[in-house]
Design an enzyme around this catalytic site. Structure first.
Site, mmCIF file in Angstrom:
data_model
loop_
_atom_site.group_PDB
_atom_site.id
_atom_site.type_symbol
_atom_site.label_atom_id
_atom_site.label_comp_id
_atom_site.label_asym_id
_atom_site.label_seq_id
_atom_site.Cartn_x
_atom_site.Cartn_y
_atom_site.Cartn_z
ATOM 1 N N CYS A 111 12.195 106.211 20.273
ATOM 2 C CA CYS A 111 13.130 105.808 21.315
ATOM 3 C C CYS A 111 12.586 104.578 22.037
ATOM 4 O O CYS A 111 11.548 104.651 22.700
ATOM 5 C CB CYS A 111 13.339 106.943 22.313
ATOM 6 S SG CYS A 111 14.300 108.307 21.648
ATOM 7 N N LEU A 112 13.290 103.474 21.883
ATOM 8 C CA LEU A 112 12.856 102.214 22.487
ATOM 9 C C LEU A 112 14.081 101.334 22.693
ATOM 10 O O LEU A 112 14.898 101.171 21.777
ATOM 11 C CB LEU A 112 11.838 101.519 21.570
ATOM 12 C CG LEU A 112 11.133 100.271 22.115
ATOM 13 C CD1 LEU A 112 10.208 100.633 23.274
ATOM 14 C CD2 LEU A 112 10.331 99.590 20.999
#
Length: 320
Positions: A121-122
């Site tokens: 998750c970025l």
């Protein structure tokens, strides 16, 4: 006659390899446009020149759309001295879309942004909400930016606050204490990841894994000892703090490190890392301070002696 020792071969930060069979996107059909291939080649050139010493990259001559990176955890974080692997694939219309990235987790959730199934998750990857300035920009963004973001923004000094909404709690004492507890758990999982990486290193990174942990084994073991005794906050051991009084650590954390310590000694010894200095020091400190963990030191001493005997027995075959 005198002989000079050969200097160890410097590991390449960037290299082109062939076999991509264990890559997590190896069986994904990705058809690239010609313009995409040109852009990928420019990415290769940038990586070959600009990679920091703490990041290693391997690209594939027969699968230019694939890439694998190993990131060394930074000092000051609960991930220090660990090796963290990411498999990356360029979409067919790259750079119009960000790359696909999967984390090699070995089943551990050691960070709010890194899931056991490999999900990363970025904001930069469009897998996490964020400001427009944090999103992928086809005109400016690149793979090097992604790798540096993973190292600095994900594997950071207070990963607890990576959780959505928790960043607002930073600075509040009760939440800072929770962040410290999270760091201890993250360090335990980082050590377990080290063992998994040593047991099954990803292809083309075997030498990177061995040389990295050969050089950092003694530091990692000393850090484990400092953290389990509450002498230093997790992430902040600098190699110089010994026997300076005990702070508070949970029994669960101490127990977890005690269980991992022998496995780490065994794994590091297996690649030829110098671990005897740590075992000797712990034995000497127990004699001086009369601590209650004498049983652990005896266990480590017997383990280390056993490893040495096993190595010698492999060299000599006795016929009766």
């Amino acid at each position: 006659m005198t002989t000079t020792k050969k200097k160890p071969k410097k590991l390449r930060q960037f290299d082109v390899v062939s076999d991509a069979s264990d890559h997590q996107y190896a069986n994904t059909y990705l058809t690239a446009y010609k313009s995409t291939n040109k852009k990928i080649m420019r990415e290769w050139k940038l990586l070959s020149k600009e990679l920091p010493e703490s990041i290693y990259v391997r690209v594939y001559e027969t699968h230019v759309e694939l890439l694998r990176a190993a990131i060394v955890g930074a000092w000051g974080t609960p991930y220090h001295d660990g090796l963290f692997f990411f498999d990356i694939a360029f979409p067919c219309d790259y750079p119009n879309r960000p790359p696909f990235v999967r984390y090699r987790s070995f089943g551990f959730r050691l960070n709010p942004n890194l899931y056991p199934n490999g999900l990363v998750c970025l904001s930069l990857l469009h897998t996490f909400p964020g400001k427009q300035s944090e999103q992928w920009d086809p005109r400016k963004s690149n793979i090097l930016q992604v790798l540096l973001s993973l190292q600095a923004l994900v594997l950071n000094e207070k990963p607890f606050f990576n959780e959505a909404g928790y960043e607002l709690m930073s600075g509040v004492r009760v939440w800072e204490n929770r962040a410290l507890a999270y760091n201890r758990d993250a360090f335990v999982l980082s050590c377990k990841t080290m063992l998994s990486v040593l047991s099954t290193p990803p292809k083309h990174f075997e030498s990177v894994v061995i040389e990295h942990f050969k050089g950092r084994a003694e530091f990692i073991l000393n850090a484990c000892d400092m953290y389990r005794n509450g002498l230093v906050k997790v992430g902040l051991f600098d190699g110089e703090v010994f026997m300076k009084g005990k702070g508070h650590v949970s029994r669960r954390f101490t127990s977890s490190i005690n269980k991992l310590f022998g496995d780490l000694v065994t794994a590091f010894s297996g690649i030829g890392a110098p671990v005897h200095n740590v075992v000797d020091r712990l034995e000497e400190e127990n004699k001086l301070s009369k601590k209650k963990n004498i049983g652990l030191v005896k266990k480590l001493r017997n383990l280390f002696v056993g490893l040495m005997v096993k190595k010698k027995s492999k060299r000599h075959v006795i016929v009766v």
